[in-house]
Structure formats: structure tokens, C-alpha cells
Design a protein around this motif. Sequence first.
Motif, PDB file in Angstrom:
ATOM      1  N   HIS A  29      -6.529  48.956 -22.975  1.00  0.00           N
ATOM      2  CA  HIS A  29      -7.508  47.943 -22.599  1.00  0.00           C
ATOM      3  C   HIS A  29      -6.766  46.745 -22.013  1.00  0.00           C
ATOM      4  CE1 HIS A  29      -9.597  50.472 -25.513  1.00  0.00           C
ATOM      5  NE2 HIS A  29     -10.708  50.110 -24.910  1.00  0.00           N
ATOM      6  N   GLN A  30      -7.228  46.298 -20.862  1.00  0.00           N
ATOM      7  CA  GLN A  30      -6.563  45.216 -20.136  1.00  0.00           C
ATOM      8  C   GLN A  30      -7.560  44.119 -19.784  1.00  0.00           C
ATOM      9  OE1 GLN A  30      -2.532  46.403 -19.667  1.00  0.00           O
ATOM     10  NE2 GLN A  30      -3.382  44.792 -18.433  1.00  0.00           N
ATOM     11  N   VAL A  31      -7.062  42.894 -19.798  1.00  0.00           N
ATOM     12  CA  VAL A  31      -7.827  41.784 -19.249  1.00  0.00           C
ATOM     13  C   VAL A  31      -7.171  41.389 -17.929  1.00  0.00           C
ATOM     14  CG1 VAL A  31      -6.489  40.099 -20.602  1.00  0.00           C
ATOM     15  CG2 VAL A  31      -8.688  39.438 -19.622  1.00  0.00           C
ATOM     16  N   PHE A  32      -7.978  41.201 -16.902  1.00  0.00           N
ATOM     17  CA  PHE A  32      -7.502  40.742 -15.596  1.00  0.00           C
ATOM     18  C   PHE A  32      -8.155  39.395 -15.302  1.00  0.00           C
ATOM     19  CE2 PHE A  32      -7.144  45.326 -15.505  1.00  0.00           C
ATOM     20  CZ  PHE A  32      -5.921  45.542 -14.900  1.00  0.00           C
ATOM     21  N   LEU A  33      -7.334  38.398 -15.030  1.00  0.00           N
ATOM     22  CA  LEU A  33      -7.848  37.088 -14.646  1.00  0.00           C
ATOM     23  C   LEU A  33      -7.474  36.811 -13.199  1.00  0.00           C
ATOM     24  CD1 LEU A  33      -7.158  34.607 -17.614  1.00  0.00           C
ATOM     25  CD2 LEU A  33      -9.193  35.968 -17.142  1.00  0.00           C
ATOM     26  N   SER A  34      -8.412  36.281 -12.446  1.00  0.00           N
ATOM     27  CA  SER A  34      -8.116  35.803 -11.096  1.00  0.00           C
ATOM     28  C   SER A  34      -8.456  34.322 -11.042  1.00  0.00           C
ATOM     29  CB  SER A  34      -8.912  36.581 -10.043  1.00  0.00           C
ATOM     30  OG  SER A  34     -10.299  36.486 -10.288  1.00  0.00           O
ATOM     31  N   VAL A  35      -7.582  33.556 -10.401  1.00  0.00           N
ATOM     32  CA  VAL A  35      -7.775  32.113 -10.271  1.00  0.00           C
ATOM     33  C   VAL A  35      -7.922  31.788  -8.790  1.00  0.00           C
ATOM     34  CG1 VAL A  35      -6.865  29.831 -10.808  1.00  0.00           C
ATOM     35  CG2 VAL A  35      -6.344  31.749 -12.315  1.00  0.00           C
ATOM     36  N   GLY A  39      -9.040  28.944  -1.182  1.00  0.00           N
ATOM     37  CA  GLY A  39      -8.923  30.188  -0.434  1.00  0.00           C
ATOM     38  C   GLY A  39      -7.815  31.107  -0.905  1.00  0.00           C
ATOM     39  N   TYR A  40      -7.000  30.635  -1.844  1.00  0.00           N
ATOM     40  CA  TYR A  40      -5.942  31.469  -2.412  1.00  0.00           C
ATOM     41  C   TYR A  40      -6.426  32.062  -3.735  1.00  0.00           C
ATOM     42  CZ  TYR A  40      -2.936  28.920   0.865  1.00  0.00           C
ATOM     43  OH  TYR A  40      -2.379  28.373   1.991  1.00  0.00           O
ATOM     44  N   VAL A  41      -5.920  33.246  -4.057  1.00  0.00           N
ATOM     45  CA  VAL A  41      -6.296  33.897  -5.312  1.00  0.00           C
ATOM     46  C   VAL A  41      -5.031  34.358  -6.026  1.00  0.00           C
ATOM     47  CG1 VAL A  41      -7.584  35.757  -6.417  1.00  0.00           C
ATOM     48  CG2 VAL A  41      -8.470  34.708  -4.319  1.00  0.00           C
ATOM     49  N   GLY A  42      -4.840  33.875  -7.246  1.00  0.00           N
ATOM     50  CA  GLY A  42      -3.737  34.337  -8.086  1.00  0.00           C
ATOM     51  C   GLY A  42      -4.276  35.288  -9.135  1.00  0.00           C
ATOM     52  N   VAL A  43      -3.514  36.314  -9.465  1.00  0.00           N
ATOM     53  CA  VAL A  43      -3.991  37.300 -10.435  1.00  0.00           C
ATOM     54  C   VAL A  43      -2.975  37.472 -11.565  1.00  0.00           C
ATOM     55  CG1 VAL A  43      -5.453  38.591  -8.851  1.00  0.00           C
ATOM     56  CG2 VAL A  43      -3.037  39.170  -9.019  1.00  0.00           C
ATOM     57  N   GLY A  44      -3.485  37.768 -12.738  1.00  0.00           N
ATOM     58  CA  GLY A  44      -2.637  38.022 -13.900  1.00  0.00           C
ATOM     59  C   GLY A  44      -3.349  38.954 -14.853  1.00  0.00           C
ATOM     60  N   LEU A 104      -1.630  31.702 -12.530  1.00  0.00           N
ATOM     61  CA  LEU A 104      -1.346  30.385 -11.951  1.00  0.00           C
ATOM     62  C   LEU A 104      -0.027  30.390 -11.186  1.00  0.00           C
ATOM     63  CD1 LEU A 104      -2.542  28.021 -14.827  1.00  0.00           C
ATOM     64  CD2 LEU A 104      -3.526  28.189 -12.529  1.00  0.00           C
ATOM     65  N   PHE A 105       0.977  31.079 -11.720  1.00  0.00           N
ATOM     66  CA  PHE A 105       2.242  31.187 -10.990  1.00  0.00           C
ATOM     67  C   PHE A 105       2.039  31.971  -9.691  1.00  0.00           C
ATOM     68  CE2 PHE A 105       4.854  29.987 -14.756  1.00  0.00           C
ATOM     69  CZ  PHE A 105       5.725  29.130 -14.107  1.00  0.00           C
ATOM     70  N   ASP A 106       1.266  33.040  -9.760  1.00  0.00           N
ATOM     71  CA  ASP A 106       0.970  33.836  -8.569  1.00  0.00           C
ATOM     72  C   ASP A 106       0.253  32.978  -7.527  1.00  0.00           C
ATOM     73  OD1 ASP A 106       0.812  36.243  -7.024  1.00  0.00           O
ATOM     74  OD2 ASP A 106      -1.259  36.502  -7.684  1.00  0.00           O
ATOM     75  N   LEU A 107      -0.701  32.180  -7.985  1.00  0.00           N
ATOM     76  CA  LEU A 107      -1.449  31.290  -7.099  1.00  0.00           C
ATOM     77  C   LEU A 107      -0.534  30.239  -6.468  1.00  0.00           C
ATOM     78  CD1 LEU A 107      -4.165  30.294  -5.977  1.00  0.00           C
ATOM     79  CD2 LEU A 107      -4.488  29.017  -8.097  1.00  0.00           C
ATOM     80  N   SER A 111       0.224  29.746  -2.482  1.00  0.00           N
ATOM     81  CA  SER A 111      -0.189  28.503  -1.827  1.00  0.00           C
ATOM     82  C   SER A 111       0.956  27.828  -1.077  1.00  0.00           C
ATOM     83  CB  SER A 111      -0.787  27.532  -2.852  1.00  0.00           C
ATOM     84  OG  SER A 111       0.203  27.065  -3.748  1.00  0.00           O
ATOM     85  N   VAL A 112       2.194  28.062  -1.505  1.00  0.00           N
ATOM     86  CA  VAL A 112       3.350  27.454  -0.823  1.00  0.00           C
ATOM     87  C   VAL A 112       4.198  28.500  -0.106  1.00  0.00           C
ATOM     88  CG1 VAL A 112       3.446  25.498  -2.399  1.00  0.00           C
ATOM     89  CG2 VAL A 112       4.772  27.550  -2.927  1.00  0.00           C
ATOM     90  N   ASN A 113       3.701  29.748  -0.088  1.00  0.00           N
ATOM     91  CA  ASN A 113       4.369  30.845   0.611  1.00  0.00           C
ATOM     92  C   ASN A 113       5.792  31.080   0.098  1.00  0.00           C
ATOM     93  OD1 ASN A 113       4.381  32.961   2.483  1.00  0.00           O
ATOM     94  ND2 ASN A 113       5.338  31.692   4.065  1.00  0.00           N
TER      95      ASN A 113
END
Length: 296
Positions: A29-35, A39-44, A104-107, A111-113
Motif C-alpha cells: 500500500h502506497q501513498v502518493f502526494l503531488s504538490v 504550473g510545476y508538479v512535485g511528486v513523492g 517539495l524537493f522534486d517541486l 521550478s529552478v531546473n
Amino acid sequence: MFIEVEIELKELLLKKPFVTTRGAKTSIHQVFLSVNWKGYVGVGSSLLPPFSLAMKNQLLSIITEWNNLIRNRSPFEREFIIRELIKEGGTAFPFLITSLDIALFDLLGKSVNLPVYKLLGLKGDSNPVSSMSIGSLGEEELIKEIKLLKEYPILKLKIASFNELNYLQKIRTEYSGRIWVDGNCSLQPEDLEGAIHILEENKVELIEQPIPPGNYKELKKIKGSSLVKVVADEDCAKPQDLFLLTECVDVVNIKIHKTSGFSESLLMARLAKKIGFEVMLGCKTESVLGVTAIQV
């Protein structure tokens, strides 16, 4: 532009049961969060316990509360966001904090490429060779699995009893690569001397968490008594645990889901190296997204 967190819960089926001392798993069982932000989307993602409809509704309610608390923040305030949510009771759901920290780190990186490893101040060297884990199996079934995986440079064998160490001699007739053994707390202190002898005979490099956590004196007795390295897993969840393990183990296994995110994992890894431990980066049976995060 407001920050918005979205949640998705999934049950992922495994191709075959994965057996450890905790039983056989046929799914995870997994939880997936997207932030979402500008226009940017970070996932964890992170592991979570099997969820009921009531738990799902509770988690949806928590995410709604989180959105109200952080909607006017930016991902550049990541530390503040995590700290505030922990104060609001986030420690009761560490898998949410872990997933959010990764997202948040992914986002931020998007965002800063920049890749996340640069945001963390890491060199981005090539990843070390990883091991392939094999769950606890009967000898005949285990040998079949070994034959299928014999091209892997390192195999990690999870055991559920002392008796399974006796399979190593047969395994060595089929596999000449590097072998690690994960005890999964299955041995008793009185088993350690005999276990180390069998591991040495079969050229096993290390044994991970051979006995239940908290048995520091017993671990200290075997550390350095042979070429087989001793690894802490369940004994090593937070930075303060490292100080209890000095002179007890050679290696510490750091997992993002245990430490609640990148920040704490990186702190632990750096502190562990300062103390003199070797560091293993581990994962559970989880999604590709969860496993990818540890490679940062």
C-alpha cells in the motif's frame, strides 16, 4: 499562485509473494502526494499500512487541513512547511511527511531546473552497485530463484530462521557473486557465533540486523570478530540512534521512509560517516517512485 497538495492511495500487486519474518506480502500500500505550484508538479510517495475507507477519509481530511495551512507558502519555504505540519500533528502520519518532503524537493528542482542532488549539495557521482533482495524461501525454491538472478552482482538473502543459513552451501554451488544476508531480527543472541561461522565459510560479506533491536552488547561481541560486517537496520531510525551503535556495527542502513524525508536522511548519512560508519541506503518493498528517491 497557491500551493496545493493532492493525495492518492494505491494498492500495488506484487508479481510473487515476498516473504520475511513479518509474513508473506502479495501487495503493498502506497501513498502518493503531488504538490502543485505555478504550473510545476512535485511528486513523492511512501509506504503506508493497509488502508480502510475510514482511514482514506481521514487522510483526505488531513490534506485539506494542510492545504489551508500552507496555501500561501512557496516550496522555497520547505523547512518551515514541514516544521509547521509536524507541530500540527504530522508525526502521527510520518508517511505523509515523508511523501511531502520528497514532493517539495522534486517541486523545487523542477521550478529552478536543477536535479535534486544539486539542491542537496551532493556531487552526483555514479550510484554504487545495488543488491537484489530475495525473500525467505524453502531451499528448493530459493535455488530456483538464485538461478534466475545469478547475473546480479550482489544478492541479499532475507532469512526467517537460523536453519536457512544452512542453504548457503548449496547456494554457493550456483552463485559465485557477492552475498549479503538480512537477518530481519530472526536470530537470537545465542545464535550469533554459529551464524558468523556459517557466513564466513560461505564468503558472505555482511549480515544485517541479525537479532532484535536493542541488543547492543550482543552486537558488540561479534563486531570485528570476523570479516563479516554487521549492519544495523531496525536499530537505526533516527540520528540519535547512531550514538548507541558505536562499537556495535560496521554499517548503518538508512531508509527515507524511516527518517521521514530527504533532510533527515542526509543528516543521518553525514553524521554516520563522521562517526565512522559505512552507509547503506535501503528501501522497503515499494513503488518505483519510492525506490528512485533513495538514488538522489
